[in-house]
Design a protein around this motif. Sequence first.
Motif, PDB file in Angstrom:
ATOM      1  N   ASP A 177      82.123  23.584  52.393  1.00 22.33           N
ATOM      2  CA  ASP A 177      82.488  24.242  53.648  1.00 22.33           C
ATOM      3  C   ASP A 177      81.903  25.646  53.785  1.00 22.33           C
ATOM      4  OD1 ASP A 177      84.081  22.061  54.442  1.00 22.33           O
ATOM      5  OD2 ASP A 177      85.780  22.803  53.287  1.00 22.33           O
ATOM      6  N   SER A 178      80.922  25.978  52.958  1.00 19.32           N
ATOM      7  CA  SER A 178      80.431  27.355  52.910  1.00 19.32           C
ATOM      8  C   SER A 178      79.649  27.761  54.149  1.00 19.32           C
ATOM      9  CB  SER A 178      79.547  27.554  51.671  1.00 19.32           C
ATOM     10  OG  SER A 178      78.414  26.688  51.722  1.00 19.32           O
ATOM     11  N   ALA A 179      79.152  26.788  54.910  1.00 17.68           N
ATOM     12  CA  ALA A 179      78.316  27.132  56.068  1.00 17.68           C
ATOM     13  C   ALA A 179      79.102  27.800  57.187  1.00 17.68           C
ATOM     14  CB  ALA A 179      77.628  25.873  56.603  1.00 17.68           C
ATOM     15  N   ASN A 180      80.416  27.625  57.181  1.00 15.38           N
ATOM     16  CA  ASN A 180      81.237  28.216  58.240  1.00 15.38           C
ATOM     17  C   ASN A 180      81.989  29.418  57.687  1.00 15.38           C
ATOM     18  OD1 ASN A 180      83.075  28.875  60.261  1.00 15.38           O
ATOM     19  ND2 ASN A 180      83.551  26.747  60.758  1.00 15.38           N
ATOM     20  N   PRO A 181      81.612  30.634  58.058  1.00 12.64           N
ATOM     21  CA  PRO A 181      82.260  31.832  57.505  1.00 12.64           C
ATOM     22  C   PRO A 181      83.718  31.978  57.934  1.00 12.64           C
ATOM     23  CG  PRO A 181      80.770  32.442  59.285  1.00 12.64           C
ATOM     24  CD  PRO A 181      80.540  30.982  59.016  1.00 12.64           C
ATOM     25  N   GLN A 182      84.141  31.230  58.948  1.00 13.43           N
ATOM     26  CA  GLN A 182      85.531  31.320  59.406  1.00 13.43           C
ATOM     27  C   GLN A 182      86.482  30.489  58.549  1.00 13.43           C
ATOM     28  OE1 GLN A 182      84.225  30.309  63.613  1.00 13.43           O
ATOM     29  NE2 GLN A 182      85.813  31.813  64.070  1.00 13.43           N
ATOM     30  N   VAL A 183      85.920  29.606  57.728  1.00 10.98           N
ATOM     31  CA  VAL A 183      86.750  28.756  56.864  1.00 10.98           C
ATOM     32  C   VAL A 183      87.077  29.499  55.582  1.00 10.98           C
ATOM     33  CG1 VAL A 183      86.790  26.648  55.487  1.00 10.98           C
ATOM     34  CG2 VAL A 183      85.880  26.600  57.817  1.00 10.98           C
ATOM     35  N   LYS A 184      88.354  29.572  55.257  1.00 11.71           N
ATOM     36  CA  LYS A 184      88.807  30.194  54.016  1.00 11.71           C
ATOM     37  C   LYS A 184      89.240  29.106  53.040  1.00 11.71           C
ATOM     38  CE  LYS A 184      90.415  34.543  56.093  1.00 11.71           C
ATOM     39  NZ  LYS A 184      89.900  34.277  57.443  1.00 11.71           N
ATOM     40  N   CYS A 185      88.870  29.268  51.794  1.00 10.27           N
ATOM     41  CA  CYS A 185      89.236  28.303  50.756  1.00 10.27           C
ATOM     42  C   CYS A 185      90.507  28.742  50.040  1.00 10.27           C
ATOM     43  CB  CYS A 185      88.097  28.148  49.749  1.00 10.27           C
ATOM     44  SG  CYS A 185      86.606  27.403  50.453  1.00 10.27           S
ATOM     45  N   ASP A 186      91.151  27.785  49.399  1.00  8.19           N
ATOM     46  CA  ASP A 186      92.304  28.076  48.560  1.00  8.19           C
ATOM     47  C   ASP A 186      91.928  29.129  47.510  1.00  8.19           C
ATOM     48  OD1 ASP A 186      95.095  26.791  47.506  1.00  8.19           O
ATOM     49  OD2 ASP A 186      93.794  27.273  45.810  1.00  8.19           O
ATOM     50  N   LYS A 187      92.888  29.995  47.184  1.00  7.65           N
ATOM     51  CA  LYS A 187      92.578  31.124  46.298  1.00  7.65           C
ATOM     52  C   LYS A 187      92.168  30.694  44.897  1.00  7.65           C
ATOM     53  CE  LYS A 187      97.468  31.885  45.051  1.00  7.65           C
ATOM     54  NZ  LYS A 187      98.566  32.874  45.037  1.00  7.65           N
ATOM     55  N   PHE A 188      92.486  29.454  44.503  1.00 11.11           N
ATOM     56  CA  PHE A 188      92.120  28.981  43.165  1.00 11.11           C
ATOM     57  C   PHE A 188      90.855  28.116  43.178  1.00 11.11           C
ATOM     58  CE2 PHE A 188      96.796  29.568  42.748  1.00 11.11           C
ATOM     59  CZ  PHE A 188      96.768  30.558  41.776  1.00 11.11           C
ATOM     60  N   THR A 189      90.156  28.047  44.304  1.00  8.67           N
ATOM     61  CA  THR A 189      89.015  27.135  44.437  1.00  8.67           C
ATOM     62  C   THR A 189      87.956  27.360  43.366  1.00  8.67           C
ATOM     63  OG1 THR A 189      89.343  26.878  46.821  1.00  8.67           O
ATOM     64  CG2 THR A 189      87.140  26.426  45.971  1.00  8.67           C
ATOM     65  N   THR A 190      87.680  28.606  43.029  1.00  5.82           N
ATOM     66  CA  THR A 190      86.617  28.901  42.048  1.00  5.82           C
ATOM     67  C   THR A 190      87.170  29.394  40.714  1.00  5.82           C
ATOM     68  OG1 THR A 190      86.381  31.139  42.944  1.00  5.82           O
ATOM     69  CG2 THR A 190      84.944  29.431  43.849  1.00  5.82           C
ATOM     70  N   SER A 191      88.449  29.146  40.444  1.00  7.60           N
ATOM     71  CA  SER A 191      89.046  29.652  39.203  1.00  7.60           C
ATOM     72  C   SER A 191      88.380  29.069  37.965  1.00  7.60           C
ATOM     73  CB  SER A 191      90.551  29.357  39.177  1.00  7.60           C
ATOM     74  OG  SER A 191      90.790  27.959  39.304  1.00  7.60           O
ATOM     75  N   PHE A 192      87.867  27.840  38.076  1.00  6.56           N
ATOM     76  CA  PHE A 192      87.240  27.213  36.901  1.00  6.56           C
ATOM     77  C   PHE A 192      85.964  27.936  36.481  1.00  6.56           C
ATOM     78  CE2 PHE A 192      85.106  25.398  40.462  1.00  6.56           C
ATOM     79  CZ  PHE A 192      83.871  24.937  40.035  1.00  6.56           C
ATOM     80  N   LEU A 193      85.358  28.686  37.402  1.00  7.33           N
ATOM     81  CA  LEU A 193      84.153  29.430  37.050  1.00  7.33           C
ATOM     82  C   LEU A 193      84.460  30.574  36.088  1.00  7.33           C
ATOM     83  CD1 LEU A 193      82.469  29.706  40.564  1.00  7.33           C
ATOM     84  CD2 LEU A 193      81.996  28.026  38.772  1.00  7.33           C
ATOM     85  N   ASP A 194      85.683  31.103  36.172  1.00  6.92           N
ATOM     86  CA  ASP A 194      86.075  32.233  35.333  1.00  6.92           C
ATOM     87  C   ASP A 194      86.642  31.798  33.984  1.00  6.92           C
ATOM     88  OD1 ASP A 194      85.425  33.989  37.445  1.00  6.92           O
ATOM     89  OD2 ASP A 194      87.390  33.649  38.362  1.00  6.92           O
TER      90      ASP A 194
END
Length: 598
Positions: A117-134
């Motif tokens: 969903d990154s193409a739409n800047p108005q869409v916000k993801c869940d706050k834990f969406t990228t937690s696995f990267l850390d």
Amino acid sequence: MYNQAKYGSVDVITGDYLAEVNIAENAEAMAKSAHPGWIPTALDGLQQSLEIIDEKRIKVIINGGGLNPRGLAEKTYDMIAERKLKLKVAYVDGDNLLPRADKILDNIRNGQVKHFDSANPQVKCDKFTTSFLDHPDEMPIVSANAYLGYRAIKKGLNEGADIIICGRVSDASPVIGAAAWWHNWSEDNFDALAGALIGGHLIECSTYVTGANFAGFFKYDIKELLNLGLPIVEIDAKGDSVVTKHEALNGIVTADTVKCQLLYELQGLIYLNSDVKADISGIRVAEQAKNRVHVTGTKGYPPPPTTKLAVFYRGGYQCEILLNAIGYATEKKWDLQEAQVRSKLGEWGLTSSFDTLDFQRVGVPKEDPDSQLSATTYLRIFAQARDINVLRKLAAAWAFNGMAHFAGMCASLDMRTMQPKPYLGYYSAIIAQEELEEAVDIFDGPSKGNPRRISVGPPKKSLPLEPRANYETENPVSIGQFGPTVMRPLGDIALARSGDKGANVNIGLFVQTAEQWEWFRSFMTRPKMQKLMGKDWKDWYFIERVEIPHIYAVHYVIYGPLGRGVSSSKLLDALGKGFAEFIRAVHVPIPTKFLSLQ
């Protein structure tokens, strides 16, 4: 599979066995040598059906190979040899990118692999969406599968394969491959390919187009809905379809069942596949005869240079506590229960240690109940954390107040849901098709030891994706012109279907007549959908809205409600299938003139 082969004439049997989450769950089990990687029911269907498939010379294309398409293909090869049948087996692979997990992580971090969903800047993801990267060691990737198309399937059929076992090809790819092979379509016959994509979409979900998951089921006798037969799609040389079923099998195929399935799990007006982009804005659905529905009007365009990539990782642990309250003062009872648990966790300094801690009140007790069950509702305490010991403290916090409970509290004596269990997080991404090694492997020699491998490469022509359409109706009419209204459930006039799209929920709703459509398209705005969602609406959600005018449908995507997606969603309706029925139950002012037509 056996019934589809036995009860009538078919040229190809296709099968969609995969959901995003079952690939990941099977990957975990396969890593422990507790699962073969392929779907056991796919093998079961082949075991039952091989003789009749051989007798009728039916082609079979299924994605039941899952994580191990070669393994299922080898099992099928052995069964064919043992039974002395004349069937050639092949398998499609190239979707499994788990060996490249470290590179995928790096490419997500550096932006080369983007969120779906990154193409739409108005869409916000869940706050834990990228937690696995850390936390890559604590939250490792367990599966990473790209969605493949039809080209390797068609190549296998051209090379004489009778049974093709696939891994994670898209749900409709077996149908597109079969139609493209039968009609010998070129890769740039985009209108025909798009029509086949929609045909595949209509039959991919088991019996969803023959009476299952159907909002209008209540108009039919229960006996008509038992033991539903699976659907068939007849695809002509232009890509237009007729949806039907075997006459001898139970079920219903109507314009309404087809429209409901068409609207299921869409992303808007553009339905994407790695081989073609289908524009359904002009689609038409018409009944030809009993259990025969004609679908036309799909337009095709070159596919995007990317395809979907489903990444699953170990998210941590989750548990839930299920408690019942009976009758009187239920809301106050739940207020007390939630305060008791939160207060104790706060005393222990653990509140901030939970990723998710949700108190969900399910149901409303019947007024003046005629049985104890009709007066009963339940509370679902749902929790997630990376630390298993934090979740164990949730059960302890509840138990601390166990004998200080509200009046009449009861629960099942089986409290296994309290025990923390691991769950999988989901990251929906897109990946360049040129990075994939999509191929068909054919067992055409005297043994299965060295299959002949044919790579197909990326699509010859592609176009970058444009922003998704999102608009209110053109030239809305005055709602008042339709006369007196009465507050009734929206479902009294509209049928619908909903489903999950990663972190998002889609819903398509439609009415029956041109006059109803004039009212409906003007009434069903984006703010109206937000209002219909009531307390479930969150300010950080985002809504897209489009119209499909020839079937009198309004379609929405609501971005955000499923958190990180099905496997880790806190919602009871984690697949979003119940969302449409919730919206249809909400009361709205419907013109009385329309209700008289129902």
